[in-house]
Design a protein around this motif. Sequence first.
Motif, PDB file in Angstrom:
ATOM      1  N   ALA A   5      -1.423   3.536   4.883  1.00 15.02           N
ATOM      2  CA  ALA A   5      -1.538   4.307   4.278  1.00 15.02           C
ATOM      3  C   ALA A   5      -1.809   6.531   4.922  1.00 15.02           C
TER       4      ALA A   5
ATOM      5  N   LEU B 210      -4.299  -1.893   6.606  1.00 19.04           N
ATOM      6  CA  LEU B 210      -3.817  -1.375   5.388  1.00 19.04           C
ATOM      7  C   LEU B 210      -4.205   0.751   5.584  1.00 19.04           C
TER       8      LEU B 210
ATOM      9  N   VAL C  40       1.002  -1.180  -0.259  1.00 14.52           N
ATOM     10  CA  VAL C  40       0.008   0.205  -0.305  1.00 14.52           C
ATOM     11  C   VAL C  40       0.959   1.353  -0.034  1.00 14.52           C
TER      12      VAL C  40
END
Length: 318
Positions: free
Chosen positions: A280, A276, A30
């Motif tokens: 991010a 995730l 990611v």
Amino acid sequence: MNALGVIGGVLQCALVVAGSPLLVGAMRQVRARLEGRAGAGIGQPWRDLRKLLRKESISPRGTSEVFRIAPVLLVSTTAVVAIVVPFVTTASAVDPVADLFAVVALLALGTVVLALAGLDTGTAFGGMGASREMTIIALVEPTLLVSIFALSVRVGSTNLGAIVTSTLHDPARVISPVSLLAAVALAVVIIAETGRLPVDNPATHLELTMVHEAMILEYSGRDLALIEWASAMRLTVFLGLLANLFVPWGIATSAAPLALLGGVAAFAVKVALLGLLLAAGEVFLAKLRLFRVPELLAGSFLLSLLAVAASFFLAQPH
């Protein structure tokens, strides 16, 4: 100990051991995509572990048994936590160990052992990383205890399974001031404890900015593989704690196959989403100076204290 707890413990341990490297790989992927890079793929941490496990471990001259047993102890304490904490089922394989204080002590033991191993090498970087880690853990562990204790006040028990079960029976507690304050405090604790930005940068190897990496510079081969594996497992365990203490829906309350399958799927999805989201967010953060980190952790401790105060003020008479 009951059948549901034993089955849940086995499933949880297998999920954490096998899935934690994949979680780290997904988080790295990611970050790579958001930074405009292709990335090495989700399976890269597993390939790195396989390569390291095939290599011989070398101990620096002058080190004691502390250096050699630290990787095993780090993996062992994390695995015990993964077995007893209610991730997949509300029951625990070893209910007395699922207590808040026992779980926090096991997690702290792993961190302390790794810091002692860094000091045992006698190198400047090992000592520097260990001292920084102890500075962080001195503020992190009280916050971890107090934030979860705030949830236990209204339950009347420090058993994590009882806290999760209570939230399942009263879903409105999720949006209460106690839960919101404790969740924010615990989130900051997880960032600091697992060495993520802005407290530490897991991708750096600059000597003046390293914390976790500085303690393990002298490790190699199988020992380094165990440490990297344990670090991924600890990240999964902390994210699982955050997910199930505040959003426990989907956890299995019976030993029925469909309930267990739902518990496994819910745990995997919640931890993956949190991981995730964390990855991010790191793209838009810069590492804090070391002297600013205590300010951040002190703020999280204050939030946890407010959560405890709110839990007493808002407690309903029985």
